[in-house]
Design a protein around this motif. Structure first.
Motif, short mmCIF file in Angstrom:
data_model
loop_
_atom_site.label_atom_id
_atom_site.label_comp_id
_atom_site.label_asym_id
_atom_site.label_seq_id
_atom_site.Cartn_x
_atom_site.Cartn_y
_atom_site.Cartn_z
N GLY A 164 0.85 -1.20 0.00
CA GLY A 164 0.00 0.00 0.00
C GLY A 164 0.87 1.24 0.00
N ARG A 165 0.51 2.23 -0.84
CA ARG A 165 1.35 3.42 -1.00
C ARG A 165 0.60 4.72 -0.71
N SER A 166 -0.38 4.66 0.20
CA SER A 166 -1.14 5.88 0.47
C SER A 166 -0.24 6.95 1.07
N ASN A 167 -0.71 8.20 0.95
CA ASN A 167 0.06 9.33 1.50
C ASN A 167 0.10 9.31 3.02
N THR A 191 5.04 -1.61 -2.34
CA THR A 191 4.20 -2.28 -3.34
C THR A 191 2.79 -1.68 -3.35
N HIS A 192 2.07 -1.95 -4.44
CA HIS A 192 0.73 -1.38 -4.63
C HIS A 192 -0.07 -2.26 -5.58
N SER A 193 -1.20 -1.75 -6.04
CA SER A 193 -2.10 -2.63 -6.81
C SER A 193 -1.53 -3.02 -8.18
N ARG A 194 -0.53 -2.30 -8.66
CA ARG A 194 0.06 -2.66 -9.97
C ARG A 194 1.32 -3.52 -9.83
N ILE A 212 -3.51 -2.00 3.22
CA ILE A 212 -4.23 -2.15 1.96
C ILE A 212 -5.71 -1.80 2.11
N GLY A 213 -6.31 -2.28 3.19
CA GLY A 213 -7.74 -2.08 3.37
C GLY A 213 -8.55 -3.25 2.84
N LYS A 214 -7.96 -4.45 2.88
CA LYS A 214 -8.68 -5.65 2.44
C LYS A 214 -8.51 -6.75 3.49
N LYS A 215 -9.63 -7.20 4.03
CA LYS A 215 -9.61 -8.20 5.10
C LYS A 215 -8.81 -9.44 4.71
N ASP A 231 0.24 -5.09 10.97
CA ASP A 231 -1.05 -5.05 10.29
C ASP A 231 -1.73 -3.70 10.55
N VAL A 232 -1.78 -2.87 9.52
CA VAL A 232 -2.37 -1.53 9.68
C VAL A 232 -3.87 -1.55 9.39
N GLY A 233 -4.32 -2.53 8.64
CA GLY A 233 -5.69 -2.54 8.15
C GLY A 233 -6.76 -2.45 9.23
N ILE A 234 -7.79 -1.69 8.92
CA ILE A 234 -8.98 -1.67 9.77
C ILE A 234 -10.17 -1.87 8.84
N ASN A 235 -10.69 -3.07 8.84
CA ASN A 235 -11.82 -3.39 7.98
C ASN A 235 -13.02 -3.69 8.88
N MET A 274 -1.68 2.79 18.52
CA MET A 274 -0.41 3.51 18.41
C MET A 274 -0.55 4.78 17.56
N THR A 275 -1.51 4.77 16.64
CA THR A 275 -1.76 5.96 15.82
C THR A 275 -2.14 7.14 16.72
N ILE A 276 -2.97 6.86 17.70
CA ILE A 276 -3.38 7.91 18.65
C ILE A 276 -2.14 8.45 19.38
P1 NDP Z 1 -5.75 3.56 0.71
O1 NDP Z 1 -7.03 3.00 0.21
O2 NDP Z 1 -5.48 5.01 0.60
O3 NDP Z 1 -4.53 2.78 0.03
C1 NDP Z 1 -4.57 1.42 -0.14
C2 NDP Z 1 -3.31 0.99 -0.84
O4 NDP Z 1 -3.37 -0.41 -1.03
C3 NDP Z 1 -3.13 1.62 -2.21
O5 NDP Z 1 -1.81 2.07 -2.39
C4 NDP Z 1 -3.47 0.49 -3.16
O6 NDP Z 1 -2.74 0.53 -4.37
C5 NDP Z 1 -3.04 -0.71 -2.36
N1 NDP Z 1 -3.73 -1.90 -2.82
C6 NDP Z 1 -5.05 -2.08 -2.99
N2 NDP Z 1 -5.29 -3.32 -3.47
C7 NDP Z 1 -4.09 -3.92 -3.61
C8 NDP Z 1 -3.68 -5.18 -4.07
N3 NDP Z 1 -4.57 -6.08 -4.50
N4 NDP Z 1 -2.37 -5.47 -4.08
C9 NDP Z 1 -1.46 -4.56 -3.64
N5 NDP Z 1 -1.80 -3.34 -3.20
C10 NDP Z 1 -3.09 -3.03 -3.18
O7 NDP Z 1 -5.66 3.06 2.21
P2 NDP Z 1 -4.94 3.65 3.55
O8 NDP Z 1 -3.48 3.57 3.42
O9 NDP Z 1 -5.57 4.92 3.92
O10 NDP Z 1 -5.43 2.55 4.58
C11 NDP Z 1 -5.10 1.18 4.43
C12 NDP Z 1 -5.78 0.41 5.55
O11 NDP Z 1 -5.26 0.87 6.78
C13 NDP Z 1 -7.29 0.60 5.64
O12 NDP Z 1 -7.87 -0.59 6.12
C14 NDP Z 1 -7.44 1.70 6.66
O13 NDP Z 1 -8.68 1.65 7.33
C15 NDP Z 1 -6.32 1.36 7.60
N6 NDP Z 1 -5.81 2.47 8.38
C16 NDP Z 1 -5.55 2.20 9.68
C17 NDP Z 1 -5.03 3.16 10.49
C18 NDP Z 1 -4.72 2.79 11.88
O14 NDP Z 1 -4.57 3.67 12.71
N7 NDP Z 1 -4.59 1.50 12.20
C19 NDP Z 1 -4.78 4.52 10.01
C20 NDP Z 1 -5.02 4.69 8.60
C21 NDP Z 1 -5.53 3.68 7.83
P3 NDP Z 1 -2.94 1.72 -5.48
O15 NDP Z 1 -2.21 2.90 -4.92
O16 NDP Z 1 -2.30 1.16 -6.69
O17 NDP Z 1 -4.41 1.95 -5.60
#
Ligand code: NDP
Length: 293
Positions: A164-167, A191-194, A212-215, A231-235, A274-276
């Protein structure tokens, strides 16, 4: 398998922050003050902001929540940001994302005075982070670094794969792990979706950061024995068995990945807490003028 326990570390660090906040009150006559702006009624955002405000109170900060209806104009929001920028009684300002489609999040982010940008999203803070200069580091990556530091996880020379490459998470995390610092000094693959051959890359990782944001995206066959798994994801999924009415899942299949890992964060109870802490520490640093005068 050992747990990177966000509950334990965050409670410990909150005590330290509270002690420092009390010192700030004693020396300056006022508490560190965080202002949060929330637009609309997104369920997730409501929960996150409420938790931020609650934790501010817990450590002895002042917190102010400013709410706007979904229909607020971009101009009105920017004017409010400017007003808070000028307010000497405010140390930190965050605007909860996501914003409604008619508001440009980049404009809002850049409008926030960088000396109060405790989310660390302003280009000046991101640029300074890139150059290893004092700055506000985005709260989630900052919280992860604090956790790695607390458990003395060896990162130097390791291969870290960030998914995941979010800002706000993936990109800054990749920079922090690659910096010449401790924790840091990793060889990083972002890494990212491509990305091609993602599974193979992840399998070669000593440290995996999944944002990534995928369970259950990261499965056991993608993880090498002894890897450190963040594991950063929150789904959120609706659930009839919990009091809140929903259940949280990470991006990692915890049940099957945990036995293979050396260290792993749970969800909930890991990175979210930890984010807090990252946010509180940035706000405290602002109140103490540790980074900018
Ligand atoms: P974004 O949706 O902004 O970014 C998701 C990233 O995952 C993108 O770079 C995307 O690629 C990549 N991605 C999506 N599908 C795939 C795949 N199949 N293979 C590889 N890479 C993939 O998400 P966030 O970074 O904002 O958040 C990610 C997760 O973290 C979410 O579940 C969010 O809720 C959680 N989160 C948790 C926080 C915490 O405090 N624990 C704080 C912030 C977020 P591409 O750029 O190519 O689209």
């Amino acid at each position: 398998m050992n747990l990177l326990d966000g509950k334990y570390v965050s409670e410990k660090l909150k005590q330290e922050i509270a002690a420092e906040a009390a010192e700030v009150l004693e020396t300056t006559g006022r508490k560190p003050h965080l202002v949060a702006i929330l637009v609309g009624n997104d369920g997730g955002s409501e929960t996150y902001v409420a938790s931020k405000m609650k934790n501010c109170e817990k450590v002895g900060f002042k917190s102010t929540l400013i709410r706007y209806d979904e229909s607020v104009s971009e101009a009105e929001l920017l004017a409010k940001v400017e007003e808070i920028n000028q307010d000497a009684e405010v140390d930190g300002l965050i605007v909860q994302l996501p914003l409604p489609k008619h508001i440009d999040p980049e404009k809002v982010t850049e409008k926030i005075e960088y000396r109060k940008d405790v989310d660390g999203f302003h280009p000046i803070n991101l640029g300074r982070m890139m150059r290893n200069l004092p700055c506000f580091i985005p709260a989630t990556p900052y919280g992860i670094m604090l956790m790695l530091e607390e458990y003395k996880i060896e990162t130097s020379g390791k291969h870290c794969v960030v998914i995941g490459r979010s800002n706000i998470v993936g990109s800054p995390m990749s920079i922090l792990m690659a910096r010449n610092a401790t924790p840091g000094n990793c060889t990083v693959t972002l890494t990212h979706s491509r990305t091609q051959n993602l599974e193979k890359l992840v399998r070669s990782a000593d440290i995996i950061v999944a944002a990534i944001g995928k369970k259950n995206f990261v499965t056991a066959d993608m993880v090498k024995d002894g890897a450190v798994v963040i594991d950063v994801g929150i789904n959120r999924e609706v659930s009839e068995t919990t009091k809140s009415g929903y259940k949280l899942y990470g991006d990692v299949d915890f049940e099957n990945v945990a036995p293979k890992s050396s260290w792993i964060t749970p969800v909930p109870g890991g990175v979210g807490l930890m984010t807090i802490i990252g946010l509180l520490k940035n706000t405290l640093a602002s109140a103490k003028k540790e980074i900018y005068q």
